[in-house]
Write an enzyme that holds these catalytic residues in place. Structure first.
Site, PDB file in Angstrom:
ATOM      1  N   ASP A   5      78.182  -3.421  63.886  1.00 36.22           N
ATOM      2  CA  ASP A   5      77.477  -2.859  65.038  1.00 36.22           C
ATOM      3  C   ASP A   5      76.114  -3.548  65.115  1.00 36.22           C
ATOM      4  O   ASP A   5      75.174  -3.157  64.424  1.00 36.22           O
ATOM      5  CB  ASP A   5      77.344  -1.345  64.861  1.00 36.22           C
ATOM      6  CG  ASP A   5      76.580  -0.684  66.005  1.00 36.22           C
ATOM      7  OD1 ASP A   5      76.014  -1.417  66.828  1.00 36.22           O
ATOM      8  OD2 ASP A   5      76.563   0.556  66.054  1.00 36.22           O
TER       9      ASP A   5
ATOM     10  N   TYR B  38      73.828   4.772  62.273  1.00 33.04           N
ATOM     11  CA  TYR B  38      73.840   5.335  63.629  1.00 33.04           C
ATOM     12  C   TYR B  38      74.686   4.409  64.510  1.00 33.04           C
ATOM     13  O   TYR B  38      74.480   3.191  64.502  1.00 33.04           O
ATOM     14  CB  TYR B  38      72.418   5.433  64.206  1.00 33.04           C
ATOM     15  CG  TYR B  38      72.437   5.868  65.649  1.00 33.04           C
ATOM     16  CD1 TYR B  38      72.563   7.213  65.986  1.00 33.04           C
ATOM     17  CD2 TYR B  38      72.391   4.932  66.681  1.00 33.04           C
ATOM     18  CE1 TYR B  38      72.643   7.612  67.309  1.00 33.04           C
ATOM     19  CE2 TYR B  38      72.463   5.329  68.015  1.00 33.04           C
ATOM     20  CZ  TYR B  38      72.586   6.673  68.325  1.00 33.04           C
ATOM     21  OH  TYR B  38      72.675   7.065  69.625  1.00 33.04           O
TER      22      TYR B  38
ATOM     23  N   TYR C 177      67.490  14.048  74.008  1.00 32.17           N
ATOM     24  CA  TYR C 177      67.138  14.642  72.701  1.00 32.17           C
ATOM     25  C   TYR C 177      65.942  15.592  72.810  1.00 32.17           C
ATOM     26  O   TYR C 177      65.078  15.606  71.932  1.00 32.17           O
ATOM     27  CB  TYR C 177      66.777  13.550  71.678  1.00 32.17           C
ATOM     28  CG  TYR C 177      67.768  12.429  71.550  1.00 32.17           C
ATOM     29  CD1 TYR C 177      69.033  12.655  71.030  1.00 32.17           C
ATOM     30  CD2 TYR C 177      67.434  11.140  71.926  1.00 32.17           C
ATOM     31  CE1 TYR C 177      69.947  11.612  70.887  1.00 32.17           C
ATOM     32  CE2 TYR C 177      68.349  10.087  71.785  1.00 32.17           C
ATOM     33  CZ  TYR C 177      69.594  10.344  71.269  1.00 32.17           C
ATOM     34  OH  TYR C 177      70.487   9.311  71.124  1.00 32.17           O
TER      35      TYR C 177
ATOM     36  N   LYS D  97      72.009  -3.130  73.840  1.00 28.32           N
ATOM     37  CA  LYS D  97      70.539  -3.129  73.826  1.00 28.32           C
ATOM     38  C   LYS D  97      69.887  -4.380  74.452  1.00 28.32           C
ATOM     39  O   LYS D  97      69.579  -4.357  75.614  1.00 28.32           O
ATOM     40  CB  LYS D  97      70.039  -2.874  72.403  1.00 28.32           C
ATOM     41  CG  LYS D  97      70.405  -1.445  71.919  1.00 28.32           C
ATOM     42  CD  LYS D  97      69.217  -0.632  71.515  1.00 28.32           C
ATOM     43  CE  LYS D  97      69.492   0.846  71.568  1.00 28.32           C
ATOM     44  NZ  LYS D  97      70.342   1.369  70.477  1.00 28.32           N
TER      45      LYS D  97
END
Ligand SMILES: *Cc1c(COP(=O)(O)O)cnc(C)c1O
Length: 428
Positions: A247, A153, A25, A276
């Site tokens: 999610d 997201y 990014y 994660k």
């Protein structure tokens, strides 16, 4: 460590065109040079110049037990000696079998069938694929879109990205290349619940599933919603016969105060994504877990009904060993108690910021503390201030947040909170 001058490709940090690495990014032309990390331990990151930073975000929310936990390190070293990797097509191994069974036992309801991949985005891709394919397996065509929520997201690959917030996400940049999804506001009010219901009716012939981040929309701005909102989403998904994809890539493994966020709403999704913190922040691994009912729709005499996916490094034994060791730690160490204690410290410590000028909101859930500004601050300057203050905190958009390791010491947590209070007051 090799002195910089002796490295084969010295990097000119003033002109990043000489840099071989393309960073996440990042507008390479203008970004500040990244700091070099040379070692980690507990909640600390040691830099190449000898400085030590207190980590406030546990490496993008992964390192729940802190860095270099000896139990995970030993498990990975042991597995490395036996079998670092073996293909998963036609072969199986104990670390994956054991991990799948343990995840199934920990997750609510009949979430019993585990498909391993190597990143969160791909876990979401697999969930989307499951949802789309299960309609085809039932002989129903045209169900190719998902209903997703504004503020969400779900990852950076194409399918996952298409389900991210359409304004904040990268939709405009990728335009027609992205699959087109249906977006709604989270049903926070009766009127919004009616809107969601109406959207589900209007799109009933083309929807394959509903996808949501339970309780906290993470990368979308750490936006929190109460468990009732999640329960409403489950209720409406059921009413319209759509599978619900949770999610939990950010929320899983204690971050919201319970092992999984869905538990707080008594919700059992049909498909759930994890990544994660799955390996305690050590190795890349993700899982898409489906209920027996979903799995049954792929169980068939027709080979075309098989789930058509299979990453090369699927169920990597090192990563599975790390994840098993991480689950051991959740069993023997009081992670959820620690998350609760962190939440109380964040609530008390960040409270004074609320009344400061330029602050829009302060919110805490589990071991997540967020300060939101009225307008986006100068992020680069803010990041520099934090580093000068000896902490590693990465503000984005209009927020500064803390998601430390659940094992962080009281002293380090106080330092982080003090830094956020100080910097927030100065920046607002
Ligand atoms: C980070 C994240 C992803 C993507 O995971 P990657 O491993 O970065 O691909 C997807 N969903 C949520 C909720 C996340 O926080």
């Amino acid at each position: 460590m090799t002195p910089a001058a002796e490295r084969p490709h010295p990097v000119d940090m003033t002109d990043r065109r000489g840099d071989h690495l393309w960073r996440p990014y990042t507008q390479m032309k203008h970004a500040a040079a990244p700091l070099e990390a040379v070692a980690t331990s507990g909640s600390r990151i040691t830099l190449g110049d000898g400085r030590e930073l207190i980590d406030g975000i546990a490496s993008w929310w992964t390192a729940v037990h802190g860095y270099n936990h000896p139990h995970i390190r030993d498990a990975v070293a042991d597995q490395l000696g036996r079998m670092p990797h073996v293909m998963f097509g036609g072969l199986t191994h104990a670390p994956a079998e054991r991990l799948a069974a343990r995840l199934a036992a920990l997750l609510p309801g009949a979430l019993n069938h585990v498909f391993f991949t190597d990143s969160g985005s791909v876990a979401v891709e697999v969930a989307l694929k499951m949802a789309v394919q299960l309609w085809l397996n039932r002989g129903i065509t045209g169900r190719t879109r998902v209903l997703a929520f504004r503020g969400g997201y779900h990852g950076d690959t194409m399918g996952a990205m298409s389900a991210c917030d359409p304004d904040e996400g990268m939709h405009r940049r990728f335009g027609a290349y992205l699959p087109s999804q249906v977006f709604c506001e989270l049903p926070r009010t009766a009127a919004l619940e009616a809107d969601l219901d109406a959207a589900l009716v209007a799109h009933r012939h083309e929807l394959a599933a509903v996808i949501v981040e339970p309780l906290v929309q993470g990368a979308g701005g750490m936006l929190m919603h109460p468990p009732e909102v999640l329960a409403t989403i489950e209720k409406l998904s059921r009413r319209h016969g759509l599978p619900l994809i949770a999610d939990e890539i950010f929320t899983g493994f204690g971050r919201t105060g319970s092992l999984f966020a869905c538990e707080q709403a008594g919700v059992t999704p049909d498909i759930l994504c994890l990544s994660k913190a799955l390996t305690g922040g050590t190795l890349a691994l993700a899982a898409t877990i489906a209920t027996t009912e979903i799995f049954s729709q792929f169980w068939s005499d027709d080979p075309a009904h098989a789930l058509m996916h299979g990453p090369t490094f699927m169920a990597n034994p090192l990563a599975c060993a790390a994840a098993n060791a991480s689950l051991d730690l959740f069993e023997v160490e009081p992670r959820l108690v620690q998350a609760g204690a962190i939440g109380r410290s964040l609530t008390a410590g960040l409270a004074p910021v609320r009344s400061k000028q330029g602050i829009a909101d302060v919110r805490v859930l589990g071991a997540i503390g967020v300060v939101q500004f009225e307008k986006a601050p100068d992020l680069a300057a803010l990041k520099q201030r934090f580093i000068a203050r000896g902490v590693w905190v990465r503000p984005f958009g209009d927020i500064v947040y803390l998601t430390p390791a659940l094992t962080i010491s009281e002293g380090d947590l106080e330092e982080l909170i003090a830094a956020v209070c100080e910097v927030a007051a100065a920046a607002a």
